[in-house]
Write an enzyme that holds these catalytic residues in place. Structure first.
Site, mmCIF file in Angstrom:
data_model
loop_
_atom_site.group_PDB
_atom_site.id
_atom_site.type_symbol
_atom_site.label_atom_id
_atom_site.label_comp_id
_atom_site.label_asym_id
_atom_site.label_seq_id
_atom_site.Cartn_x
_atom_site.Cartn_y
_atom_site.Cartn_z
ATOM 1 N N GLY A 13 0.870 -1.375 0.001
ATOM 2 C CA GLY A 13 -0.040 -0.006 0.032
ATOM 3 C C GLY A 13 0.816 1.267 0.044
ATOM 4 O O GLY A 13 0.305 2.237 0.449
ATOM 5 N N SER A 14 2.038 1.350 -0.452
ATOM 6 C CA SER A 14 2.921 2.246 -0.580
ATOM 7 C C SER A 14 2.217 3.505 -1.638
ATOM 8 O O SER A 14 2.253 4.716 -1.265
ATOM 9 C CB SER A 14 4.195 2.234 -0.922
ATOM 10 O OG SER A 14 4.521 1.888 -2.047
ATOM 11 N N ASN A 15 1.630 2.817 -2.641
ATOM 12 C CA ASN A 15 1.128 3.770 -3.480
ATOM 13 C C ASN A 15 -0.410 4.419 -3.004
ATOM 14 O O ASN A 15 -0.608 5.644 -3.291
ATOM 15 C CB ASN A 15 0.990 3.196 -5.068
ATOM 16 C CG ASN A 15 2.189 2.987 -5.751
ATOM 17 O OD1 ASN A 15 2.612 4.038 -6.125
ATOM 18 N ND2 ASN A 15 2.882 1.921 -5.715
ATOM 19 N N MET A 50 -3.519 -7.715 -6.867
ATOM 20 C CA MET A 50 -2.994 -8.812 -7.614
ATOM 21 C C MET A 50 -4.001 -9.777 -8.132
ATOM 22 O O MET A 50 -4.116 -11.082 -7.972
ATOM 23 C CB MET A 50 -2.177 -9.421 -6.588
ATOM 24 C CG MET A 50 -0.885 -8.616 -6.130
ATOM 25 S SD MET A 50 -0.155 -8.155 -7.266
ATOM 26 C CE MET A 50 0.638 -9.597 -7.780
ATOM 27 N N ARG A 51 -5.163 -9.129 -8.956
ATOM 28 C CA ARG A 51 -6.122 -10.085 -9.325
ATOM 29 C C ARG A 51 -6.388 -9.365 -10.917
ATOM 30 O O ARG A 51 -6.553 -8.240 -10.986
ATOM 31 C CB ARG A 51 -7.624 -10.086 -8.796
ATOM 32 C CG ARG A 51 -7.301 -10.732 -7.285
ATOM 33 C CD ARG A 51 -8.451 -11.288 -6.849
ATOM 34 N NE ARG A 51 -8.146 -12.221 -5.773
ATOM 35 C CZ ARG A 51 -8.119 -13.494 -6.043
ATOM 36 N NH1 ARG A 51 -8.066 -14.279 -7.142
ATOM 37 N NH2 ARG A 51 -7.566 -14.097 -4.754
ATOM 38 N N ASN A 58 -3.815 1.687 -13.866
ATOM 39 C CA ASN A 58 -2.988 0.767 -13.390
ATOM 40 C C ASN A 58 -1.840 1.513 -13.262
ATOM 41 O O ASN A 58 -1.142 2.134 -13.918
ATOM 42 C CB ASN A 58 -2.957 -0.593 -13.798
ATOM 43 C CG ASN A 58 -1.897 -1.617 -13.266
ATOM 44 O OD1 ASN A 58 -2.042 -1.771 -11.830
ATOM 45 N ND2 ASN A 58 -1.161 -2.145 -13.998
ATOM 46 N N HIS A 85 2.582 0.376 -13.224
ATOM 47 C CA HIS A 85 3.400 -0.915 -13.364
ATOM 48 C C HIS A 85 4.658 -0.485 -13.167
ATOM 49 O O HIS A 85 5.125 0.432 -13.750
ATOM 50 C CB HIS A 85 2.988 -1.472 -14.610
ATOM 51 C CG HIS A 85 3.820 -2.962 -14.893
ATOM 52 N ND1 HIS A 85 3.391 -3.929 -14.314
ATOM 53 C CD2 HIS A 85 4.744 -3.180 -15.666
ATOM 54 C CE1 HIS A 85 4.444 -5.093 -14.722
ATOM 55 N NE2 HIS A 85 5.176 -4.522 -15.551
#
Ligand code: GRF
Length: 204
Positions: A16-18, A94-95, A111, A113
């Site tokens: 959860g750092s983002n 992660m889904r 998203n 990445h």
């Protein structure tokens, strides 16, 4: 004309750092968005603690509680509708979302990445770039389409891999860049600066 408010949901499964970087940017008034909920599929994830501290409601949806992915996603959609969510930011979720979910929120799911997409897709992007001794890698924020780690690119920035880098030092620089780029990309969306034509993002 009055702009309609942007109601943001962050989807995350892990550290959860983002999530925290986005919360900080909102608190500092850098982005004017209402972070309405965190959607999380992992009851032990650190991001849940971060959300509680930030007083953001947590929607915990465990895949194993549903007979199918369609049911799992239907439960999420029901919550998104009830909170009037119109922007989703995936931040280490992660889904893989189904094509029908992505279609429903067309060009409203972002998203982040940790590579310069299309290079190094997948869950081990930083490690893969490091192991391949790539001269550089980077960070990408993109809209989500039906493929994995794919979709119109909003922002992308390069990170050089130096000879003296360890995996840990590279990860540190990449994550620091992520925490800057994600709020910037959200700001562009919120200020209606992103136009998408033929699968490409144009800044206006
Ligand atoms: C980040 O590296 C992001 O790019 C990737 O998953 C990681 C999530 O990290 N999609 P965190 O949970 O935000 O710390």
């Amino acid at each position: 004309m009055k702009k309609s408010p942007v109601n943001l949901a962050i989807f995350a499964s892990g550290r959860g750092s983002n999530f925290s970087a986005i919360v900080k940017a909102i608190k500092q008034n850098e982005i004017k968005v209402k972070l309405v909920i965190l959607v999380c599929d992992q009851p032990e994830a650190l991001v849940i603690k971060r959300a509680r501290i930030a007083r953001i409601p947590v929607i915990l949806v465990k895949r194993e509680d549903f007979p199918s992915r369609a049911d799992f996603e239907a439960a999420i959609i029901q919550r998104l509708k009830s909170y009037k969510i119109n922007l989703i930011a995936l931040a280490g979720f992660m889904r893989i979302l189904s094509a029908s979910f992505v279609k429903r929120y067309h060009n409203c799911i972002m998203n982040i990445h940790p590579s310069l997409l299309p290079d190094f897709k997948g869950a081990q992007a930083i490690e893969d770039a490091f192991k391949h001794q790539a001269p550089f890698t980077g960070v990408t924020v993109h809209f989500v389409d039906a493929e994995v780690d794919s979709g119109p690119i909003i922002l992308q920035q390069k990170v050089n891999i130096n000879k003296r880098d360890s995996l840990a030092s590279l990860e540190k620089r990449i994550h620091a860049l992520e925490h800057k780029l994600y709020p910037e990309a959200l700001k562009l969306f919120i200020n209606a600066k992103l136009k998408i034509k033929a699968g490409k993002v144009y800044l206006s």
